[in-house]
Write a protein that holds these residues in place. Structure first.
Motif, PDB file in Angstrom:
ATOM      1  N   TYR A 160       0.833  -1.211   0.000  1.00 15.46           N
ATOM      2  CA  TYR A 160       0.000   0.000   0.000  1.00 15.46           C
ATOM      3  C   TYR A 160       0.864   1.256   0.000  1.00 15.46           C
ATOM      4  O   TYR A 160       2.050   1.225   0.337  1.00 15.46           O
ATOM      5  CB  TYR A 160      -0.905   0.017   1.244  1.00 15.46           C
ATOM      6  N   ASP A 161       0.235   2.373  -0.341  1.00 11.73           N
ATOM      7  CA  ASP A 161       0.905   3.669  -0.177  1.00 11.73           C
ATOM      8  C   ASP A 161       0.775   4.105   1.280  1.00 11.73           C
ATOM      9  O   ASP A 161      -0.281   3.953   1.898  1.00 11.73           O
ATOM     10  CB  ASP A 161       0.271   4.720  -1.089  1.00 11.73           C
ATOM     11  N   TRP A 162       1.842   4.707   1.817  1.00  9.83           N
ATOM     12  CA  TRP A 162       1.907   5.031   3.244  1.00  9.83           C
ATOM     13  C   TRP A 162       1.879   6.532   3.483  1.00  9.83           C
ATOM     14  O   TRP A 162       2.353   7.322   2.663  1.00  9.83           O
ATOM     15  CB  TRP A 162       3.191   4.457   3.852  1.00  9.83           C
ATOM     16  N   VAL A 163       1.320   6.887   4.629  1.00 10.09           N
ATOM     17  CA  VAL A 163       1.460   8.240   5.147  1.00 10.09           C
ATOM     18  C   VAL A 163       2.676   8.202   6.066  1.00 10.09           C
ATOM     19  O   VAL A 163       2.674   7.536   7.096  1.00 10.09           O
ATOM     20  CB  VAL A 163       0.211   8.691   5.942  1.00 10.09           C
ATOM     21  N   ARG A 164       3.729   8.928   5.666  1.00 12.19           N
ATOM     22  CA  ARG A 164       4.995   8.826   6.383  1.00 12.19           C
ATOM     23  C   ARG A 164       5.289  10.079   7.193  1.00 12.19           C
ATOM     24  O   ARG A 164       4.698  11.130   6.996  1.00 12.19           O
ATOM     25  CB  ARG A 164       6.143   8.562   5.399  1.00 12.19           C
ATOM     26  N   CYS A 165       6.248   9.913   8.090  1.00  8.91           N
ATOM     27  CA  CYS A 165       6.686  11.022   8.932  1.00  8.91           C
ATOM     28  C   CYS A 165       7.668  11.881   8.146  1.00  8.91           C
ATOM     29  O   CYS A 165       8.661  11.366   7.616  1.00  8.91           O
ATOM     30  CB  CYS A 165       7.340  10.468  10.190  1.00  8.91           C
ATOM     31  N   GLY A 215      10.664  14.501   7.323  1.00 18.28           N
ATOM     32  CA  GLY A 215      12.005  14.555   7.882  1.00 18.28           C
ATOM     33  C   GLY A 215      12.195  15.608   8.948  1.00 18.28           C
ATOM     34  O   GLY A 215      13.135  15.527   9.734  1.00 18.28           O
ATOM     35  N   TRP A 216      11.301  16.609   8.994  1.00 18.62           N
ATOM     36  CA  TRP A 216      11.475  17.671   9.985  1.00 18.62           C
ATOM     37  C   TRP A 216      10.677  17.423  11.272  1.00 18.62           C
ATOM     38  O   TRP A 216      10.671  18.246  12.170  1.00 18.62           O
ATOM     39  CB  TRP A 216      11.074  19.022   9.386  1.00 18.62           C
ATOM     40  N   SER A 217       9.997  16.293  11.359  1.00 18.80           N
ATOM     41  CA  SER A 217       9.257  16.002  12.588  1.00 18.80           C
ATOM     42  C   SER A 217      10.229  15.759  13.736  1.00 18.80           C
ATOM     43  O   SER A 217      11.236  15.064  13.584  1.00 18.80           O
ATOM     44  CB  SER A 217       8.363  14.774  12.402  1.00 18.80           C
ATOM     45  N   ARG A 218       9.922  16.325  14.915  1.00 16.68           N
ATOM     46  CA  ARG A 218      10.763  16.145  16.093  1.00 16.68           C
ATOM     47  C   ARG A 218      10.209  15.073  17.040  1.00 16.68           C
ATOM     48  O   ARG A 218      10.751  14.871  18.112  1.00 16.68           O
ATOM     49  CB  ARG A 218      10.874  17.471  16.866  1.00 16.68           C
ATOM     50  N   LEU A 219       9.137  14.404  16.662  1.00 16.60           N
ATOM     51  CA  LEU A 219       8.480  13.484  17.583  1.00 16.60           C
ATOM     52  C   LEU A 219       9.141  12.107  17.536  1.00 16.60           C
ATOM     53  O   LEU A 219       9.124  11.432  16.496  1.00 16.60           O
ATOM     54  CB  LEU A 219       6.997  13.376  17.240  1.00 16.60           C
ATOM     55  N   PRO A 220       9.743  11.678  18.642  1.00 21.69           N
ATOM     56  CA  PRO A 220      10.535  10.442  18.617  1.00 21.69           C
ATOM     57  C   PRO A 220       9.730   9.199  18.278  1.00 21.69           C
ATOM     58  O   PRO A 220      10.225   8.326  17.562  1.00 21.69           O
ATOM     59  CB  PRO A 220      11.119  10.367  20.033  1.00 21.69           C
ATOM     60  N   ALA A 221       8.513   9.068  18.772  1.00 21.37           N
ATOM     61  CA  ALA A 221       7.731   7.869  18.474  1.00 21.37           C
ATOM     62  C   ALA A 221       7.430   7.772  16.986  1.00 21.37           C
ATOM     63  O   ALA A 221       7.575   6.710  16.366  1.00 21.37           O
ATOM     64  CB  ALA A 221       6.433   7.861  19.278  1.00 21.37           C
ATOM     65  N   MET A 222       7.033   8.890  16.381  1.00 24.65           N
ATOM     66  CA  MET A 222       6.737   8.868  14.953  1.00 24.65           C
ATOM     67  C   MET A 222       7.996   8.613  14.124  1.00 24.65           C
ATOM     68  O   MET A 222       7.944   7.916  13.100  1.00 24.65           O
ATOM     69  CB  MET A 222       6.078  10.187  14.533  1.00 24.65           C
ATOM     70  N   ARG A 223       9.119   9.139  14.565  1.00 28.39           N
ATOM     71  CA  ARG A 223      10.361   8.872  13.848  1.00 28.39           C
ATOM     72  C   ARG A 223      10.708   7.383  13.911  1.00 28.39           C
ATOM     73  O   ARG A 223      11.220   6.804  12.948  1.00 28.39           O
ATOM     74  CB  ARG A 223      11.501   9.709  14.450  1.00 28.39           C
ATOM     75  N   ARG A 224      10.431   6.779  15.063  1.00 25.45           N
ATOM     76  CA  ARG A 224      10.699   5.334  15.204  1.00 25.45           C
ATOM     77  C   ARG A 224       9.797   4.534  14.280  1.00 25.45           C
ATOM     78  O   ARG A 224      10.245   3.581  13.635  1.00 25.45           O
ATOM     79  CB  ARG A 224      10.479   4.914  16.661  1.00 25.45           C
ATOM     80  N   ALA A 273       1.650  10.570   1.449  1.00 24.13           N
ATOM     81  CA  ALA A 273       1.728  11.908   2.038  1.00 24.13           C
ATOM     82  C   ALA A 273       2.793  11.914   3.112  1.00 24.13           C
ATOM     83  O   ALA A 273       3.182  10.866   3.640  1.00 24.13           O
ATOM     84  CB  ALA A 273       0.384  12.321   2.637  1.00 24.13           C
ATOM     85  N   LEU A 274       3.284  13.111   3.441  1.00 26.95           N
ATOM     86  CA  LEU A 274       4.242  13.320   4.531  1.00 26.95           C
ATOM     87  C   LEU A 274       3.600  14.255   5.552  1.00 26.95           C
ATOM     88  O   LEU A 274       3.044  15.290   5.189  1.00 26.95           O
ATOM     89  CB  LEU A 274       5.544  13.937   4.008  1.00 26.95           C
ATOM     90  N   VAL A 275       3.694  13.889   6.822  1.00 23.61           N
ATOM     91  CA  VAL A 275       3.119  14.714   7.895  1.00 23.61           C
ATOM     92  C   VAL A 275       4.137  14.816   9.023  1.00 23.61           C
ATOM     93  O   VAL A 275       5.090  14.037   9.097  1.00 23.61           O
ATOM     94  CB  VAL A 275       1.801  14.112   8.425  1.00 23.61           C
ATOM     95  N   ASP A 276       3.916  15.783   9.927  1.00 27.81           N
ATOM     96  CA  ASP A 276       4.869  15.948  11.023  1.00 27.81           C
ATOM     97  C   ASP A 276       4.201  15.981  12.395  1.00 27.81           C
ATOM     98  O   ASP A 276       4.794  16.435  13.366  1.00 27.81           O
ATOM     99  CB  ASP A 276       5.710  17.212  10.831  1.00 27.81           C
ATOM    100  N   SER A 277       2.949  15.521  12.488  1.00 26.89           N
ATOM    101  CA  SER A 277       2.273  15.509  13.781  1.00 26.89           C
ATOM    102  C   SER A 277       1.337  14.314  13.856  1.00 26.89           C
ATOM    103  O   SER A 277       0.875  13.790  12.823  1.00 26.89           O
ATOM    104  CB  SER A 277       1.479  16.800  14.000  1.00 26.89           C
ATOM    105  N   TRP A 278       1.053  13.894  15.101  1.00 24.59           N
ATOM    106  CA  TRP A 278       0.128  12.782  15.281  1.00 24.59           C
ATOM    107  C   TRP A 278      -1.277  13.116  14.767  1.00 24.59           C
ATOM    108  O   TRP A 278      -1.867  12.293  14.049  1.00 24.59           O
ATOM    109  CB  TRP A 278       0.075  12.350  16.748  1.00 24.59           C
ATOM    110  N   PRO A 279      -1.863  14.286  15.086  1.00 24.63           N
ATOM    111  CA  PRO A 279      -3.202  14.566  14.562  1.00 24.63           C
ATOM    112  C   PRO A 279      -3.267  14.502  13.038  1.00 24.63           C
ATOM    113  O   PRO A 279      -4.241  13.993  12.478  1.00 24.63           O
ATOM    114  CB  PRO A 279      -3.497  15.988  15.070  1.00 24.63           C
ATOM    115  N   ALA A 280      -2.230  15.000  12.372  1.00 23.85           N
ATOM    116  CA  ALA A 280      -2.222  14.952  10.905  1.00 23.85           C
ATOM    117  C   ALA A 280      -2.107  13.520  10.407  1.00 23.85           C
ATOM    118  O   ALA A 280      -2.731  13.146   9.407  1.00 23.85           O
ATOM    119  CB  ALA A 280      -1.076  15.809  10.362  1.00 23.85           C
ATOM    120  N   LEU A 281      -1.315  12.705  11.110  1.00 18.81           N
ATOM    121  CA  LEU A 281      -1.154  11.301  10.716  1.00 18.81           C
ATOM    122  C   LEU A 281      -2.489  10.572  10.810  1.00 18.81           C
ATOM    123  O   LEU A 281      -2.929   9.903   9.867  1.00 18.81           O
ATOM    124  CB  LEU A 281      -0.113  10.645  11.615  1.00 18.81           C
ATOM    125  N   ARG A 282      -3.129  10.684  11.956  1.00 20.40           N
ATOM    126  CA  ARG A 282      -4.420   9.997  12.141  1.00 20.40           C
ATOM    127  C   ARG A 282      -5.456  10.500  11.148  1.00 20.40           C
ATOM    128  O   ARG A 282      -6.201   9.715  10.555  1.00 20.40           O
ATOM    129  CB  ARG A 282      -4.907  10.197  13.578  1.00 20.40           C
TER     130      ARG A 282
END
Length: 309
Positions: A196-201, A203-212, A225-234
């Motif tokens: 599938y196509d993924w919604v990824r974190c 590169g400028w996200s500072r959130l350690p869990a999402m980076r992991r 898509a690329l997002v940098d926050s949990w609300p945007a990811l969900r």
């Protein structure tokens, strides 16, 4: 002159005129009322005349022993007495509240969890024994915020308890890849997650869990898509954009989402409630610790959480 019920015109009355009427009845005459109110007798008479005009009734009548309230005056007296008691009661309540300053609590929350834990934080504040003002800081490192005294208490994602902090481990939060059922209906349910196509974190996200989570993906997966926050990811997943790792304790409760692969145990993160180990907990901090432990147990591990008292 047409008689009217004074209760129907209370909203039009000047409370100061009604206060003078009360004093005149209780004192027995204008002169005594003027002395009690520290105004002159003429002012008492003028205010009572104005009150009678506002109400459209006579409030006093002359008898063998002097002036007495009429039937309308006695009714007005009942209402005025009730209003005075309410006014005094309100003043007492406000004085009591002013003598007890509002509790204040600064809470640092892992940014990957803030929107999901907000309802429980709000419920704690609403149910507190006395008013509490909460200040919430969404941060990539709530433990550091507590260490630096920027916050009183932290809701932290960490694999181990940091130095200089103490508190409680609530449990391990798990992740799995999810997609919306509408997305799977369009792209084929049952395919390998990597297909599938993924919604990824981003590169400028500072959130350690999402980076992991993002580091667990291969470089060859499609990127929707690329997002940098949990609300945007969900939200991206809910809007049928693609697949992403989400918290299982949230996504499993949403009927419009479905897991596309099993839980990834290696991506788990422990949730802690932490305070500084060299600062005694005050009353609101201790209350938050106790209350949120129960609430988060029910949220994350509902089958093992104790029944609240």
């Amino acid at each position: 002159m047409t008689q009217t019920d004074p209760s129907a015109t209370v909203s039009a009355m000047d409370w100061d005129n009604l206060r003078v009427f009360l004093a005149a009845v209780h004192a027995g005459n204008y002169s005594a009322a003027a002395k009690r109110l520290r105004i002159d007798r003429t002012t008492v008479g003028r205010k009572l005349d104005r009150l009678e005009r506002q109400l459209g009734v006579r409030l006093f009548e002359q008898g063998a022993e002097g002036y007495h309230p009429t039937a309308a005056g006695r009714r007005a007296l009942e209402i005025a007495d009730a209003m005075e008691r309410l006014t005094e009661g309100l003043a007492g309540e406000l004085r009591d509240e002013a003598s007890q300053p509002m509790d204040r609590l600064r809470i640092a929350v892992a940014a990957e969890l803030e929107t999901e834990l907000m309802p429980d934080i709000a419920a704690f504040a609403a149910a507190a024994d006395r008013p509490v003002q909460v200040s919430i800081q969404s941060t990539a490192d709530p433990a550091e915020s507590v260490v630096q005294r920027k916050s009183d208490i932290g809701l932290c994602l960490t694999d181990h308890r940091p130095d200089h902090l103490r508190g409680r481990r609530i449990g391990t939060l798990r992740q799995a890849p999810y997609a919306s059922r509408a997305y799977l209906a369009r792209h084929g349910d049952g395919r390998p997650a990597a297909a599938y196509d993924w919604v990824r974190c981003s590169g400028w996200s500072r959130l350690p869990a999402m980076r992991r989570w993002d580091a667990a993906l291969g470089d060859d997966v499609g990127v929707a898509a690329l997002v940098d926050s949990w609300p945007a990811l969900r939200r991206a997943v809910e809007l049928d954009v693609g697949v992403a790792y989400l918290w299982t304790f949230i996504a499993d409760r949403l009927p419009h989402l479905a897991a596309v692969a099993p839980v990834e145990d290696s991506l788990g993160a422990d949730l802690w409630i932490l305070v500084r180990d060299d600062v005694p907990m005050d009353r609101p901090t201790r209350a938050f610790m106790e209350d949120m432990t129960t609430r988060l147990d029910r949220l994350i591990c509902p089958e093992s959480a104790p029944t609240p008292p």
